[in-house]
Design an enzyme around this catalytic site. Structure first.
Site, PDB file in Angstrom:
ATOM      1  N   ASP A 163       2.074  -2.071   5.731  1.00 48.65           N
ATOM      2  CA  ASP A 163       2.197  -0.926   6.627  1.00 48.65           C
ATOM      3  C   ASP A 163       3.551  -0.984   7.312  1.00 48.65           C
ATOM      4  O   ASP A 163       4.073  -2.077   7.574  1.00 48.65           O
ATOM      5  CB  ASP A 163       1.080  -0.930   7.665  1.00 48.65           C
ATOM      6  CG  ASP A 163      -0.269  -0.530   7.073  1.00 48.65           C
ATOM      7  OD1 ASP A 163      -0.282   0.231   6.091  1.00 48.65           O
ATOM      8  OD2 ASP A 163      -1.296  -0.971   7.604  1.00 48.65           O
ATOM      9  N   ASP A 180      -1.417   5.936   2.957  1.00 51.61           N
ATOM     10  CA  ASP A 180      -2.410   6.361   3.937  1.00 51.61           C
ATOM     11  C   ASP A 180      -2.213   7.826   4.306  1.00 51.61           C
ATOM     12  O   ASP A 180      -3.182   8.583   4.440  1.00 51.61           O
ATOM     13  CB  ASP A 180      -2.316   5.505   5.202  1.00 51.61           C
ATOM     14  CG  ASP A 180      -2.564   4.036   4.963  1.00 51.61           C
ATOM     15  OD1 ASP A 180      -3.275   3.686   4.005  1.00 51.61           O
ATOM     16  OD2 ASP A 180      -2.024   3.221   5.746  1.00 51.61           O
TER      17      ASP A 180
END
Length: 170
Positions: free
Chosen positions: A128, A146
């Protein structure tokens, strides 16, 4: 060309190129982040008053769900992603290529799911790198995969409202 190949050519699977673009962009950005940034919040790059770039690992699912578990969740989420990808690809094969909205929505979800599965299988975690915040509240860090999954899901939900609007009630 046989009938089945002609049918697939005219089906929504023609939109899988969108999934491939999302996958390649996601993996490319993640590799760039891993190669150029130091790990952790202390190494974040402040971009805007509400946005940072950073490099963190997510061993769970969305919002680090189950990230504190012993590792079994890696394979659970990988299996779910493969199942969802297979189901959405099947649905795309049944849709006309002209149904752009749903095909793009499904392709966004597939591209994002495969991007995160790649991370889980190769690294054992998802990379991330996007950190949005307001004051001291930080949205959980996330990535392009995402984002694509969320956008695709919202498109499907909006399509449900759009289709219901035009139907007669009994």
């Amino acid at each position: 060309m046989n009938e089945q190949a002609l049918t697939l050519k005219n089906s929504g699977v023609r939109w899988l190129w969108v999934a491939m673009v999302i996958f390649l962009m996601d993996i490319g950005i993640k590799l760039l982040v891993m190669d150029t940034m130091g790990y952790g919040w202390a190494n974040r790059i402040e971009v805007l008053p509400f946005f940072n770039l950073l490099y963190v690992h997510n061993y769970g699912a969305a919002f680090s769900f189950l990230s504190d578990q012993a590792g079994w969740q890696r394979w659970l989420f990988t299996g779910i992603a493969f199942g969802v990808t297979g189901l959405l690809t099947y649905w795309m094969s049944k849709l006309s290529a002209k149904e752009k909205w749903n095909n793009i929505a499904y392709a966004l979800i597939i591209g994002g799911a495969v991007g995160n599965v790649f991370d889980r299988v190769v690294h054992g975690f998802v990379v991330d790198y996007l950190d949005f915040f307001w004051g001291s509240y930080h949205w959980p860090a996330f990535n392009l995969a995402d984002s694509a999954i969320c956008i695709g899901a919202v498109m499907i939900i909006l399509d449900g409202f759009r289709n219901k609007k035009g139907q007669e009630t009994d």
